[in-house]
Design an enzyme around this catalytic site. Structure first.
Site, PDB file in Angstrom:
ATOM      1  N   GLY A 190      -3.048   2.192 115.911  1.00  0.00           N
ATOM      2  CA  GLY A 190      -2.645   2.741 117.335  1.00  0.00           C
ATOM      3  C   GLY A 190      -1.306   2.985 117.565  1.00  0.00           C
ATOM      4  O   GLY A 190      -0.834   3.037 118.662  1.00  0.00           O
ATOM      5  N   LEU A 249     -16.274   8.526 103.997  1.00  0.00           N
ATOM      6  CA  LEU A 249     -15.585   8.895 102.712  1.00  0.00           C
ATOM      7  C   LEU A 249     -15.766  10.215 102.288  1.00  0.00           C
ATOM      8  O   LEU A 249     -15.681  10.146 100.998  1.00  0.00           O
ATOM      9  CB  LEU A 249     -15.524   7.690 101.851  1.00  0.00           C
ATOM     10  N   CYS A 300     -15.110  -0.479 101.425  1.00  0.00           N
ATOM     11  CA  CYS A 300     -16.014   0.346 100.788  1.00  0.00           C
ATOM     12  C   CYS A 300     -17.122  -0.568 100.603  1.00  0.00           C
ATOM     13  O   CYS A 300     -16.929  -1.556 100.050  1.00  0.00           O
ATOM     14  CB  CYS A 300     -15.728   1.231  99.670  1.00  0.00           C
TER      15      CYS A 300
END
Ligand code: FMN
Length: 306
Positions: free
Chosen positions: A245, A75, A131
């Site tokens: 993807g 991050l 996170c």
């Protein structure tokens, strides 16, 4: 072909088309101006921003894998205040929707970031809950249904802009997380963030990433991501933005047919910076060929096998 409408609505967020660029794969949105007319995009999602600048993890932070990549960037970002000063004035001139992605290590930090950015000319928030929860010892917020609910309700209370909760796929039942997001007032969920993965250097016998494990993205995860989107769409009545993807119009169409209202293009931006624009063109060609005038007539039209 101009009479074909690609417009989609996610709560009050109106997109000219369903193609967005995924957080962390499109910088702060300004870097691609040299490659193409960014205003053609449905929207741009910024790199995750935290309250203060973050350096991220030491190298090596990226490893190539079969049909994908592993990243453990950690991050790294310039922080909310620098973003507002240095990037946002140019970004808002781009004539596309600006969705700011927020990352934080405490619930208070998420709330503070949203309070600061709510005053700015941005169109929506995407909340990255993948996170580590620093206060409670490192487990990701995104793997704790109660915490995702708490973050959602506290963030939603601080803004009237649309709030999109970005879900991690690294859980047993992703629809539980979509359900709590809906119950606590989120406008939409985006699914998915990266899958936990690992790669080893067999000569040093060490993980290739300094962080040991990382997040797997790219075509390698597409069927897994699609199944997660399918699970959410089938079980929870909340708009879903599909990610994972996507490198072609056909890939984007799979997510839209399953029921995603929009999709994000991530890793493919590193391979072909014009990829998202080519995907928009491909969607138009498909709709024309299949005699659709409006993309909304296609979204969620999946026919399940008996
Ligand atoms: C290099 C890299 C950096 C990323 N950084 C972020 C980030 O800062 N915040 C976030 O929410 N997702 C981040 N992601 C996850 C992507 O937004 C996306 O969810 C994921 O890569 C799956 O999509 P894809 O297979 O199309 O890449 C990152 C992905 C990559 C490859």
């Amino acid at each position: 072909m101009s009479d074909i409408s690609l417009e989609v609505k996610i709560g009050s967020l109106e997109l000219k088309n369903p193609i967005l660029t995924a957080s962390g794969t499109f910088g702060y949105g300004l870097e691609s101006r040299d490659f193409f007319d960014v205003s053609q995009l449905g929207g741009i999602i910024t790199k995750s921003l935290s309250l203060k600048p973050r350096k991220g993890n030491p190298p090596q932070r990226i490893v190539e894998t079969p049909s994908g990549m592993l990243n453990a960037i950690g991050l790294a970002n310039i922080g909310v205040e620098n973003f507002i000063k240095e990037k946002l004035p140019e970004l808002i001139k781009l004539n596309t929707k600006i969705i700011v992605n927020i990352a934080a290590s405490t619930i208070e930090e998420y709330v503070e970031c949203v309070e600061i950015l709510d005053k700015e000319k941005i169109d929506a928030f995407e909340i990255n809950v993948s996170c580590p929860n620093v206060k409670e010892g490192g487990l990701e917020f995104g793997r704790d249904v109660r915490k995702v609910g708490e973050i959602t309700s506290k963030v939603v209370a601080k803004t009237s802009k649309p709030v999109i909760i970005k879900l991690t796929p690294n859980v047993t039942s992703i629809s539980d997380f979509a359900r709590i997001s809906k119950e606590e007032g989120a406008t939409a969920v985006s699914a998915v963030n990266t899958f936990v993965g690992m790669s080893i250097d067999i000569f040093t016998r060490r993980p290739k990433l300094s962080h040991n494990t990382g997040g797997l993205s790219g075509p390698a995860i597409r069927p897994l991501a699609l199944a997660k989107v399918f699970e959410v769409v089938q079980n929870v009545d909340i708009p879903v933005i599909g990610i994972g993807g996507i490198i072609s119009p056909e890939d984007a169409l799979e997510f839209l047919i399953v029921g995603a209202k929009a999709v994000q293009i991530g890793t493919h931006n590193f391979v072909d910076p014009k990829g998202p624009i080519k995907i928009i063109e491909g969607l138009k060609s498909y709709l024309k060929k299949m005699n659709y005038n409006n993309i909304n007539d296609l979204i969620g039209t999946l026919e399940l096998n008996k």
